[in-house]
Design an enzyme around this catalytic site. Structure first.
Site, short mmCIF file in Angstrom:
data_model
loop_
_atom_site.label_atom_id
_atom_site.label_comp_id
_atom_site.label_asym_id
_atom_site.label_seq_id
_atom_site.Cartn_x
_atom_site.Cartn_y
_atom_site.Cartn_z
N ILE A 98 0.86 -1.18 0.00
CA ILE A 98 0.00 0.00 0.00
C ILE A 98 0.90 1.23 0.00
O ILE A 98 1.67 1.44 0.94
CB ILE A 98 -0.92 0.03 1.24
CG1 ILE A 98 -1.78 -1.23 1.31
CG2 ILE A 98 -1.78 1.30 1.23
CD1 ILE A 98 -2.51 -1.41 2.62
N CYS A 99 0.81 2.02 -1.05
CA CYS A 99 1.55 3.28 -1.13
C CYS A 99 0.67 4.37 -0.53
O CYS A 99 -0.54 4.41 -0.76
CB CYS A 99 1.90 3.61 -2.57
SG CYS A 99 2.99 2.40 -3.34
N GLN A 100 1.29 5.27 0.22
CA GLN A 100 0.54 6.29 0.94
C GLN A 100 1.28 7.60 0.91
O GLN A 100 2.51 7.63 0.96
CB GLN A 100 0.32 5.78 2.38
CG GLN A 100 -0.28 6.76 3.33
CD GLN A 100 0.80 7.42 4.16
OE1 GLN A 100 1.66 6.78 4.72
NE2 GLN A 100 0.75 8.74 4.23
#
Length: 141
Positions: A98-100
């Site tokens: 998950i990129c945030q």
């Protein structure tokens, strides 16, 4: 066409052109992400992936933003540094990632880069850390 409408168009064409460009930019982002196969997840789905799928969180914000608070367990890799860390991320190839970021824009670009590099379980946190905080989820410093 009514004379007043034509006069308005002729006199305000730069404003109208700018409005059309803005509308295209607003809708282009989500369409580009979908076309690239990038999936966006909301904070609740991200929590599910973290808790049940051992998802890896990559925070692509800059150091100053990271220092103000980040998702628990997140790994800090600023977007501009992502290419340098691709080799290191290989060990997570089979994991959900998950990129945030702050709002979801930079994380979508990071997710697209990872997808292009052959990672297949890639997500972008919709709304970024702002959405995470709004959902009442914890951050750490």
């Amino acid at each position: 066409m009514d004379h007043k409408i034509l006069f308005f168009i002729e006199s305000q064409w730069p404003l109208l052109l700018g409005a059309v460009a803005l509308i295209i930019m607003i809708f282009k982002g989500p369409l580009t992400r979908r076309a690239a196969g990038i999936h966006e997840v909301d904070p609740a789905t991200a929590v599910q992936l973290i808790n049940h799928e051992d998802a890896v969180i990559i925070d692509v914000r800059e150091q100053k933003e990271w220092s103000q608070g980040h998702l628990p367990g997140a790994r800090h890799i600023p977007l501009g540094d992502l290419p340098k860390y691709m080799q290191d991320l290989e060990k997570h190839r089979g994991h959900h990632i998950i990129c945030q970021c702050a709002s979801g824009m930079r994380s979508s670009r990071a997710a697209a880069s990872l997808k292009k590099a052959g990672f297949d379980k890639i997500y972008s946190l919709r709304g970024g850390i702002g959405a995470w905080r709004s959902a009442g989820l914890p951050v750490e410093k």
